[in-house]
Enzyme design. Sequence first.
Site, PDB file in Angstrom:
ATOM      1  N   ALA A 111       5.888  24.440  26.419  1.00 25.84           N
ATOM      2  CA  ALA A 111       6.899  23.917  27.349  1.00 25.84           C
ATOM      3  C   ALA A 111       7.468  25.086  28.136  1.00 25.84           C
ATOM      4  O   ALA A 111       7.201  26.252  27.816  1.00 25.84           O
ATOM      5  CB  ALA A 111       8.021  23.222  26.586  1.00 25.84           C
ATOM      6  N   LYS A 112       8.219  24.809  29.152  1.00 24.00           N
ATOM      7  CA  LYS A 112       8.956  25.856  29.868  1.00 24.00           C
ATOM      8  C   LYS A 112      10.085  25.189  30.627  1.00 24.00           C
ATOM      9  O   LYS A 112       9.988  24.011  30.995  1.00 24.00           O
ATOM     10  CB  LYS A 112       8.042  26.574  30.862  1.00 24.00           C
ATOM     11  CG  LYS A 112       8.555  27.935  31.264  1.00 24.00           C
ATOM     12  CD  LYS A 112       8.204  28.987  30.221  1.00 24.00           C
ATOM     13  CE  LYS A 112       8.628  30.373  30.615  1.00 24.00           C
ATOM     14  NZ  LYS A 112       8.137  31.369  29.655  1.00 24.00           N
TER      15      LYS A 112
END
Length: 424
Positions: A111-112
């Site tokens: 994720a980011k």
Amino acid sequence: MNNTSDTESFTDCHKASIMQFDRAADLMSLDSELRQWLNTSFRELSVRIPVRMDDGNVRVFSGYRVQHNNVRGPHKGGLRYHPDVSLSDVRGLAAWMTWKCALLDLPLGGAKGGITCNPKDMSPGELERLTREYVHGTGDLIGPLKDIPAPDINTNARIMGWIMDEYSKRQGYSPGVVTGKPIELGGSSGREDATGRGVSMIVSRWAQKENKRLNQTSAVVQGFGNVGYHTALHLSRLGCRVVAVSDSVTGIINKNGVDIEAAGRHKKKKGSLSGFAGGESIPRDEVVTFQCDYLIPAALQNVVHGGNFQKIQARIIFEAANGPICPYTEPLLPGAGITVLPDILVNGGGVTVSYFEWVQNIQHFQWKGEVVQAELQTVMNRAFDKVMALAQERNISFRIAAYILAIEKVVQAGHLRGIYQSQY
Ligand code: NAD
């Protein structure tokens, strides 16, 4: 888009991640359904964040959280504050987290997050309100068993502490919702310098492979924030001569080796390397082409591109930043005699110690610093050795080898969980 001027301005992390993935997927003969599953995000959130500024006005910022793949464990990835943050970049950075966690064999997905803002122009109070409102805006998407943010460009332990506090207010005490926290709030010993320490471990292992001692080598580190400073510090402590460093303002060169601790003290006091007396000042972007054995970009993406790769004197690039090499330029590097050790391997120390922090939070137990470092060394060595072995066996680049190892892990987990059925 493949000529020099185009590649100089190329910055899209999403496109870069897809091009890299495709190069590995082609060699693996991965079918189109698997490619579609692995090349697209699981979920993407775009959120408007209203913040009361110190002057009394309300400003509305754009924030993002992209969850790429969680077949191997909860989503995991940093939170970036920068004026250039875009959904497309966050998408690519999220995919890189999936491959990094799989390559390192951590039970986490990718994720980011990011907020388009200039934190340098904001007060601590404004940053705190921005961060708390972002947590509110991400709603139920983050959580210790769902998605766990961490520091990235322009975010730090203090900001992670606010995330932990804001989330805990709503859900009950939840230190495992975020990593890179202050130690007093459940952070891990060794997390702050983990990415740089991990980079230095990979550089040392490479030097060993070349039958060199680190005190026979020189390095240039571009970027002097969390990753760049700690990389330079650990390398210089191991005997490597760090002959140039840079930040967003200036470059500093010293053929005898920059005193990294002194440079760090100067930056802390003055806010930049500008005016540091321990070396000669040169334009910021020139450090990349300065004479050294190892070039270590540790700032932003697209630092090595069509406009400068032919002037690079280092023979090895260790990608401490995410995506510092333009994907159109990368195929030209072997012809220029340049070898690349990829970001998903080189900068994996940060997420590895983030994983240790999360484990400690779940155990409600604190590991000793020596334990963290020994475990980090084990993970980095294991990943390095696997990448070297596969690259040699199949005569492929280290990046493609790293991707193949990572993709295989994700595909296997997908099959075993029954989330995705396909011939592979
Ligand atoms: P940071 O905000 O602490 O530091 C960034 C540094 O880059 C600053 O010193 C800034 O002055 C410098 N910089 C910005 N533009 C520059 C330019 N044009 N030339 C030279 N220097 C420039 O960020 P960070 O956490 O050190 O992250 C750096 C890179 O490492 C990013 O690509 C990030 O995604 C990656 N990374 C960070 C971590 C982590 O644990 N923080 C982990 C893995 C990867």
